[in-house]
Each structure stands twice: as C-alpha cells, then as structure tokens.
Design a protein around this motif. Structure first.
Motif, short mmCIF file in Angstrom:
data_model
loop_
_atom_site.label_atom_id
_atom_site.label_comp_id
_atom_site.label_asym_id
_atom_site.label_seq_id
_atom_site.Cartn_x
_atom_site.Cartn_y
_atom_site.Cartn_z
N ASP A 4 3.53 15.11 0.35
CA ASP A 4 4.53 14.41 1.12
C ASP A 4 3.94 13.23 1.91
O ASP A 4 4.63 12.60 2.70
CB ASP A 4 5.25 15.35 2.08
CG ASP A 4 4.29 16.04 3.05
OD1 ASP A 4 3.07 15.97 2.83
OD2 ASP A 4 4.78 16.65 4.03
N THR A 5 2.67 12.95 1.71
CA THR A 5 2.03 11.82 2.39
C THR A 5 2.09 10.60 1.49
O THR A 5 1.48 10.59 0.42
CB THR A 5 0.56 12.14 2.73
OG1 THR A 5 0.50 13.33 3.52
CG2 THR A 5 -0.07 10.99 3.51
N PRO A 6 2.80 9.57 1.90
CA PRO A 6 2.94 8.39 1.02
C PRO A 6 1.64 7.63 0.89
O PRO A 6 0.86 7.53 1.84
CB PRO A 6 4.02 7.56 1.72
CG PRO A 6 3.92 7.95 3.16
CD PRO A 6 3.52 9.40 3.17
N ALA A 7 1.42 7.07 -0.27
CA ALA A 7 0.22 6.28 -0.52
C ALA A 7 0.39 4.87 0.04
O ALA A 7 1.50 4.37 0.23
CB ALA A 7 -0.08 6.21 -2.01
N ILE A 8 -0.75 4.23 0.31
CA ILE A 8 -0.79 2.83 0.71
C ILE A 8 -1.50 2.06 -0.40
O ILE A 8 -2.55 2.48 -0.88
CB ILE A 8 -1.56 2.64 2.03
CG1 ILE A 8 -0.99 3.50 3.14
CG2 ILE A 8 -1.57 1.16 2.43
CD1 ILE A 8 0.41 3.17 3.55
N LEU A 9 -0.91 0.95 -0.82
CA LEU A 9 -1.55 0.07 -1.80
C LEU A 9 -2.43 -0.93 -1.06
O LEU A 9 -1.95 -1.63 -0.16
CB LEU A 9 -0.49 -0.67 -2.62
CG LEU A 9 -1.00 -1.67 -3.65
CD1 LEU A 9 -1.79 -0.98 -4.76
CD2 LEU A 9 0.15 -2.49 -4.23
N VAL A 10 -3.72 -0.98 -1.39
CA VAL A 10 -4.66 -1.90 -0.75
C VAL A 10 -5.22 -2.83 -1.81
O VAL A 10 -5.89 -2.39 -2.75
CB VAL A 10 -5.80 -1.13 -0.05
CG1 VAL A 10 -6.82 -2.12 0.54
CG2 VAL A 10 -5.27 -0.21 1.04
N THR A 11 -4.95 -4.13 -1.67
CA THR A 11 -5.57 -5.09 -2.58
C THR A 11 -6.91 -5.53 -2.00
O THR A 11 -7.14 -5.48 -0.80
CB THR A 11 -4.67 -6.33 -2.80
OG1 THR A 11 -4.66 -7.12 -1.61
CG2 THR A 11 -3.25 -5.93 -3.17
N GLY A 12 -7.80 -5.95 -2.90
CA GLY A 12 -9.16 -6.29 -2.45
C GLY A 12 -9.91 -5.06 -1.99
O GLY A 12 -10.76 -5.12 -1.10
N ALA A 13 -9.64 -3.92 -2.63
CA ALA A 13 -10.19 -2.63 -2.18
C ALA A 13 -11.70 -2.54 -2.36
O ALA A 13 -12.34 -1.70 -1.73
CB ALA A 13 -9.51 -1.48 -2.93
N ALA A 14 -12.26 -3.38 -3.22
CA ALA A 14 -13.72 -3.39 -3.38
C ALA A 14 -14.38 -4.39 -2.45
O ALA A 14 -15.60 -4.50 -2.43
CB ALA A 14 -14.08 -3.72 -4.83
N GLY A 15 -13.58 -5.12 -1.69
CA GLY A 15 -14.10 -6.10 -0.76
C GLY A 15 -14.56 -5.48 0.54
O GLY A 15 -14.40 -4.27 0.78
N PHE A 16 -15.11 -6.30 1.39
CA PHE A 16 -15.67 -5.86 2.67
C PHE A 16 -14.63 -5.17 3.55
O PHE A 16 -14.74 -3.98 3.88
CB PHE A 16 -16.29 -7.07 3.37
CG PHE A 16 -16.78 -6.84 4.76
CD1 PHE A 16 -17.28 -5.60 5.17
CD2 PHE A 16 -16.77 -7.88 5.68
CE1 PHE A 16 -17.75 -5.41 6.47
CE2 PHE A 16 -17.24 -7.70 6.97
CZ PHE A 16 -17.72 -6.46 7.37
N ILE A 17 -13.58 -5.91 3.91
CA ILE A 17 -12.56 -5.33 4.78
C ILE A 17 -11.72 -4.30 4.03
O ILE A 17 -11.37 -3.25 4.58
CB ILE A 17 -11.67 -6.43 5.38
CG1 ILE A 17 -12.52 -7.46 6.15
CG2 ILE A 17 -10.62 -5.84 6.31
CD1 ILE A 17 -11.72 -8.65 6.66
N GLY A 18 -11.41 -4.58 2.76
CA GLY A 18 -10.57 -3.66 1.99
C GLY A 18 -11.17 -2.28 1.86
O GLY A 18 -10.49 -1.26 2.03
N ALA A 19 -12.47 -2.21 1.55
CA ALA A 19 -13.13 -0.91 1.41
C ALA A 19 -13.20 -0.18 2.74
O ALA A 19 -13.00 1.05 2.81
CB ALA A 19 -14.53 -1.10 0.83
N ALA A 20 -13.48 -0.92 3.81
CA ALA A 20 -13.54 -0.29 5.13
C ALA A 20 -12.18 0.23 5.56
O ALA A 20 -12.06 1.31 6.15
CB ALA A 20 -14.08 -1.28 6.16
N LEU A 21 -11.13 -0.53 5.27
CA LEU A 21 -9.78 -0.08 5.60
C LEU A 21 -9.39 1.15 4.78
O LEU A 21 -8.85 2.12 5.32
CB LEU A 21 -8.77 -1.21 5.34
CG LEU A 21 -7.32 -0.78 5.53
CD1 LEU A 21 -7.00 -0.56 7.00
CD2 LEU A 21 -6.36 -1.79 4.91
N ALA A 22 -9.67 1.12 3.47
CA ALA A 22 -9.34 2.26 2.62
C ALA A 22 -10.03 3.52 3.15
O ALA A 22 -9.43 4.60 3.19
CB ALA A 22 -9.77 1.98 1.18
N GLU A 23 -11.29 3.39 3.56
CA GLU A 23 -12.02 4.53 4.10
C GLU A 23 -11.33 5.08 5.35
O GLU A 23 -11.16 6.31 5.48
CB GLU A 23 -13.45 4.11 4.44
CG GLU A 23 -14.31 5.24 4.99
CD GLU A 23 -15.74 4.82 5.21
OE1 GLU A 23 -16.56 5.69 5.56
OE2 GLU A 23 -16.06 3.63 5.04
#
Length: 341
Positions: A4-23
């Motif tokens: 029941d936890t909705p996913a978030i789509l993150v673009t640039g997920a391999a990038g500096f900010i994107g990877a840190a945000l995904a984590e």
C-alpha cells in the motif's frame, strides 16, 4: 515492500542528487522506480557504483530502468505498466561550460525531456512532480542574496536558459492542467558520491595528486555551497507538501499549483576560503593557477531561502567546515587513497 506504499519515480537516479534522494526515500520505506540513460558526460562507472549501492542496500524497494526520458515512446513503453504516485524529475544535461560545446544535448534532455515528463505527469494524474531547476537562472544578477522574485530573463549560458524554460513550461502546465509542480533552484551541491565535473571534486583530485588547480576570475568568486544531505532533506520536504491550488474549483483562480524555491545553504563562501578548508582536509597546500572568468560563469551565488523555510521548514545545517572534510574522506576511500596520499 508494503503493497500500500506508493512508489516514487525518480529521474536521473544514477546521478549525484538522484541516487542520494532515492536512498533517503527508500530508507523511509518508499519504493523507488529509478530511470537514467547512463550517458557518458562523466564516467559511467561512478553512476553504476551509485546504482549498485542502492540495489544492494534496498533490494526489492528499488527498480531501475535504463532509458532516455527525452524519448517519449521509450517512456511509454517502459513505464506503461508501472504505478507511481509522484515524480521527482532530477535528470538533465548538467554543466554550464559543456553547454557551450554541445548545445544539442541540452535541447534534447532539458527541453524536450522536460516536456515529456510534464506530459507523463499529466497522463498519470500524479499527486506532485518536483523538478530540478538551477541557481544559474539568475544570470549575472548583482543583487545578493538571490530571491525567487528576482528577474531571470538574462541567462548567461544555454544551460541556464533551458532551466528557466523548464520553469516557464511548468507554469503553463500548472495553469492549464492543474498539475501540482515544484521547481527547485539548486545552489552548488557537493558531498560524497558527487560529480567529477564540479570544482569540489576537481580541486580535491588535483590537491591530493600534487597538480595545480584552476582558479577562475583570479579567485574572486563566491558560491553558496550546499551539502547533499541538506539538499535531500529539502527535496523530500517539498515532495511531501504539494503547492496549493485554488483554480480547480475556481477557474482563473489566483493560486496555480506551481511553486518555485531556492534551495541552498544560505551562506555565500569566498572561493579562496573553500580552497583553504580543502587544504586542511587534504593535509597539503594547493598549487594555484589563476585564470580569468570563464564564458557563461557568474562571479557570485547566494540563496535567499526564506520561501522554502517558511513553507516546508527547510533548514540547512552543514557548513563547509563540516561538509568538505566528509567529502574528502569519501573521495580517498572511493579511490583507495591512503590518508597520507
């Protein structure tokens, strides 16, 4: 993963900010669908290492798809069956100076790609899309600190022009389709797992290897250096608070669901002060090569964060005296350098 936890789509997920945000999102139990085209603007090995950390730590909370979001057909094909509640659109062609060499990359990624993400948000009816803008939109603004209401119609690089265009296109979509959108004007982000094209990485690399560092405008530069953890905290605070909309019930209402914020450290540091802190962290003096200002660059940035602090409680806590040593420690470890190197 909680169903029941909705996913978030993150673009640039391999990038500096994107990877840190995904984590950070997954650390609070949020599933993340990451997309990135893994281009070679800088070494792909670093991008793959960031992705490897995420997959190893979070397992089935993390789904990664390699694709170019400037290709709408690929977006539809890959994400057609995926469910996500919100989008954090961080992917872009970065770099001020590179925009002088390869303008088409910026047109494709930052203009066509941004429209594609707006169309995706529209088609999916997402609850909120947060997207990356840049402090570069302020151009040669001489009034400090930069306030969101300052003029942004004199960009000094193509990169800056594309980021301002993204803001204007987002304003249009918020007005026409009532999509909740938040644009974040990032100010010189640094920290562990950072980008090799940025000064913090270049300076550290050259100081530790005994090579001269290139100091532009003869050192008369100021930057609002913002530590990655503070940036991520601000992005999540914004993501959790979609902008208000009074137009859905009242066509032509005065409040469109589109917010713009500066996200910085609220401190403008002299470049020579940064170099001194880096020298202390590296344990050796830097050899300086003083150079004139580079085309497309600006002498100073400084974020007024009143608006984001008021609306989200954003409060950066990391001065360069704390953040820079953390970066240098990570840099040594990532490259297998001993403390004496």
């Amino acid at each position: 993963m909680a169903s029941d936890t909705p996913a978030i789509l993150v673009t640039g997920a391999a990038g500096f900010i994107g990877a840190a945000l995904a984590e950070a999102l997954m650390a609070r139990g949020q599933p993340v669908i990451g997309i990135d085209n893994l281009n070679d603007y800088y070494q792909v090995s670093l991008k793959r290492a960031r992705l490897g950390r995420l997959a190893e730590r979070f397992g089935n909370l993390f789904t990664f798809e390699q694709l170019d979001f400037s290709d709408m057909a690929a977006l539809d094909r890959t994400l057609g069956a995926r469910e996500f509640a919100s989008i954090v659109h961080l992917g872009a062609q970065a770099g001020v100076r590179y925009s002088l060499e390869n303008p088409q990359a910026y047109v494709q990624s930052n203009l066509a790609g941004h429209v594609n993400m707006l169309e995706l948000a529209r088609a999916r009816g997402v609850a909120h899309m947060v997207y990356a803008s840049s402090s570069s939109v302020y151009g040669g603004n001489a009034k400090l600190p930069f306030v969101v209401e300052d003029r942004t119609d004199h960009p000094v690089s193509l990169y800056a022009a594309t980021k301002r265009a993204d803001e204007l296109m987002s304003e249009t979509y918020a007005h026409l389709f009532r999509i909740p959108l938040t644009g974040l004007r990032f100010f010189t982000v640094y920290g562990p797992w950072g980008r090799p094209d940025m000064a913090m990485w270049k300076f550290t690399d050259r100081i530790l290897s005994g090579r001269p560092i290139e100091v532009y405008n003869h050192g008369e530069m100021h930057r609002d250096f913002t530590y990655i953890d503070d940036i991520v905290a601000g992005v999540i605070a914004c993501l959790d608070r979609p902008p208000a909309d009074d137009g859905a019930a009242k066509p032509g209402g005065s409040v469109k669901p589109h917010a713009l914020y500066n996200i910085g450290n609220n401190r403008s540091e002299h470049l020579m002060r940064l170099i001194a802190v880096l020298e202390d962290a590296c344990g050796r003096k830097a050899e300086l090569e003083m150079l004139p200002m580079q085309p497309g660059d600006v002498p100073a940035t400084y974020a007024d964060i009143t608006a984001i602090a008021r609306d989200t409680g954003y409060a950066p806590t990391t001065p360069i005296e704390v953040g820079v040593p953390r970066f240098v420690t990570w840099f040594r470890d990532y490259h297998g350098l001993g403390r004496g190197v």
